[in-house]
Design an enzyme around this catalytic site. Structure first.
Site, PDB file in Angstrom:
ATOM      1  N   SER A 157     -52.004  13.802  22.267  1.00  0.00           N
ATOM      2  CA  SER A 157     -52.329  12.697  23.161  1.00  0.00           C
ATOM      3  C   SER A 157     -51.893  11.370  22.571  1.00  0.00           C
ATOM      4  CB  SER A 157     -53.836  12.660  23.429  1.00  0.00           C
ATOM      5  OG  SER A 157     -54.180  11.483  24.125  1.00  0.00           O
ATOM      6  N   HIS A 207     -49.213  14.511  25.889  1.00  0.00           N
ATOM      7  CA  HIS A 207     -50.359  14.282  26.766  1.00  0.00           C
ATOM      8  C   HIS A 207     -50.499  12.784  27.027  1.00  0.00           C
ATOM      9  CE1 HIS A 207     -53.980  15.784  28.729  1.00  0.00           C
ATOM     10  NE2 HIS A 207     -54.611  14.713  28.280  1.00  0.00           N
ATOM     11  N   ASP A 262     -52.719  10.110  28.708  1.00  0.00           N
ATOM     12  CA  ASP A 262     -54.053   9.806  29.228  1.00  0.00           C
ATOM     13  C   ASP A 262     -54.050   8.452  29.931  1.00  0.00           C
ATOM     14  OD1 ASP A 262     -55.825  11.973  28.551  1.00  0.00           O
ATOM     15  OD2 ASP A 262     -55.574  11.415  26.444  1.00  0.00           O
ATOM     16  N   MET A 267     -56.153   5.776  32.117  1.00  0.00           N
ATOM     17  CA  MET A 267     -57.538   5.404  32.423  1.00  0.00           C
ATOM     18  C   MET A 267     -57.569   4.044  33.102  1.00  0.00           C
ATOM     19  SD  MET A 267     -59.484   6.825  29.005  1.00  0.00           S
ATOM     20  CE  MET A 267     -58.642   5.747  27.856  1.00  0.00           C
ATOM     21  N   HIS A 278     -52.466  13.099  32.571  1.00  0.00           N
ATOM     22  CA  HIS A 278     -53.898  13.275  32.862  1.00  0.00           C
ATOM     23  C   HIS A 278     -54.424  11.973  33.464  1.00  0.00           C
ATOM     24  CE1 HIS A 278     -58.191  14.063  31.071  1.00  0.00           C
ATOM     25  NE2 HIS A 278     -58.172  14.128  32.390  1.00  0.00           N
ATOM     26  N   MET A 325     -57.162   9.888  34.742  1.00  0.00           N
ATOM     27  CA  MET A 325     -58.608   9.636  34.776  1.00  0.00           C
ATOM     28  C   MET A 325     -58.837   8.346  35.562  1.00  0.00           C
ATOM     29  SD  MET A 325     -59.601  10.724  30.878  1.00  0.00           S
ATOM     30  CE  MET A 325     -58.042  10.195  30.171  1.00  0.00           C
ATOM     31  N   MET A 348     -62.640  19.054  29.996  1.00  0.00           N
ATOM     32  CA  MET A 348     -62.977  17.950  29.104  1.00  0.00           C
ATOM     33  C   MET A 348     -64.114  18.397  28.182  1.00  0.00           C
ATOM     34  SD  MET A 348     -60.914  15.495  29.577  1.00  0.00           S
ATOM     35  CE  MET A 348     -61.781  14.408  28.437  1.00  0.00           C
ATOM     36  N   PHE A 367     -62.684   7.573  25.814  1.00  0.00           N
ATOM     37  CA  PHE A 367     -62.422   7.112  24.451  1.00  0.00           C
ATOM     38  C   PHE A 367     -61.899   8.271  23.605  1.00  0.00           C
ATOM     39  CE2 PHE A 367     -65.883   4.583  26.177  1.00  0.00           C
ATOM     40  CZ  PHE A 367     -65.463   3.289  25.921  1.00  0.00           C
ATOM     41  N   GLY A 368     -61.014   7.965  22.664  1.00  0.00           N
ATOM     42  CA  GLY A 368     -60.552   8.949  21.700  1.00  0.00           C
ATOM     43  C   GLY A 368     -61.503   9.043  20.528  1.00  0.00           C
ATOM     44  N   ASP A 371     -59.419  19.289  26.165  1.00  0.00           N
ATOM     45  CA  ASP A 371     -59.137  17.927  25.708  1.00  0.00           C
ATOM     46  C   ASP A 371     -60.412  17.304  25.167  1.00  0.00           C
ATOM     47  OD1 ASP A 371     -58.348  15.325  25.303  1.00  0.00           O
ATOM     48  OD2 ASP A 371     -57.775  14.930  27.378  1.00  0.00           O
ATOM     49  N   GLY A 372     -60.401  16.973  23.864  1.00  0.00           N
ATOM     50  CA  GLY A 372     -61.505  16.216  23.291  1.00  0.00           C
ATOM     51  C   GLY A 372     -62.140  16.849  22.074  1.00  0.00           C
ATOM     52  N   GLY A 373     -62.060  16.161  20.934  1.00  0.00           N
ATOM     53  CA  GLY A 373     -62.783  16.578  19.741  1.00  0.00           C
ATOM     54  C   GLY A 373     -62.211  17.764  19.000  1.00  0.00           C
ATOM     55  N   SER A 397     -56.514  11.976  17.913  1.00  0.00           N
ATOM     56  CA  SER A 397     -56.755  11.383  16.601  1.00  0.00           C
ATOM     57  C   SER A 397     -56.553  12.388  15.469  1.00  0.00           C
ATOM     58  CB  SER A 397     -58.175  10.797  16.536  1.00  0.00           C
ATOM     59  OG  SER A 397     -59.147  11.772  16.850  1.00  0.00           O
TER      60      SER A 397
END
Length: 224
Positions: free
Chosen positions: A7, A32, A34, A36, A65, A67, A136, A142-143, A174-176, A197
């Site tokens: 991302s 990716h 993102d 927003m 993506h 959002m 998600m 937020f990243g 997506d996420g974490g 990240s």
């Protein structure tokens, strides 16, 4: 083995082109993107102009993506020769089936995403029509957030539904995703893993080749 979709939300935008070229050279399956709007999610990222600025570079295909609210008003803006998927949120679409067909009419694959609190059952009547389902695993906006463990069962549910009804969608998370969570994530049978990240660092320096080596090492944990 899962595909990787780094991302760019976590990339250094002062050297965005170089970082995207490097991560593509390192073997990323997708980039990716993102998007927003500050309404559907509590943050503003970037629009189609930033994504299109990458078109002159050699990059992996775009995994877009959205959002955003009212995504139908902006779909065509994100269609390029490099756009593989455009994904919208179930929670943001008044007429989801119409939106999915709109995406397909643009000549790209259509995806649908759900937030952590939205059950898979909300997608029951659209799964046959989509090419991608994006789960998600953090609340969008937020990243760098921690993965919500309860979201992983949704991927397992989608795997079972795909097998039961012979659907053809791919499943993305997506996420974490990081070194601490990737084993649990891959154990669900997910097809595409988004990582921001974990892949990109604001202080990454060096040539494209040097960055490619860094990114290759970081993505190996996912691709393996």
């Amino acid at each position: 083995m899962a595909q990787t979709s780094p991302s760019i939300l976590s990339a250094d935008f002062s050297t965005l082109g170089k970082q995207v070229v490097a991560v593509s050279k390192a073997g990323a399956d997708y980039i990716h993107v993102d998007v927003m709007d500050g309404h559907f999610v509590p943050n503003i990222s970037f629009g189609a102009a930033v994504m299109k600025s990458l078109n002159r570079h050699e990059t992996a295909p775009y995994d877009v993506h959205l959002m955003i609210e009212d995504p139908d008003d902006y779909l065509e803006d994100f269609v390029t020769d490099k756009t593989a998927f455009i994904t919208v949120h179930q929670e943001a679409c008044r007429h989801l089936h119409r939106t999915i067909q709109h995406i397909k009419s643009c000549g790209v694959k259509a995806g649908v995403s759900i937030n952590p609190a939205t059950p898979v059952s909300m997608l029951e009547n659209i799964l046959e029509d989509v090419d991608l389902v994006l789960i998600m695993s953090v609340n969008p906006g937020f990243g760098g957030q921690k993965l919500i463990p309860q979201t992983l069962s949704k991927i397992e549910e989608l795997v079972d539904l795909r097998e039961k009804y012979e659907y053809s969608y791919e499943i993305e998370i997506d996420g974490g995703v990081n070194a601490d969570t990737v084993a649990d994530v891959l154990g669900t049978g997910v097809d595409i893993v988004v990582a921001g990240s974990y892949i990109f660092r604001k202080d990454d320096k060096g040539s494209v080749d040097e960055l490619a080596e860094l990114y290759r090492d970081r993505m190996a944990l996912i691709a393996d």
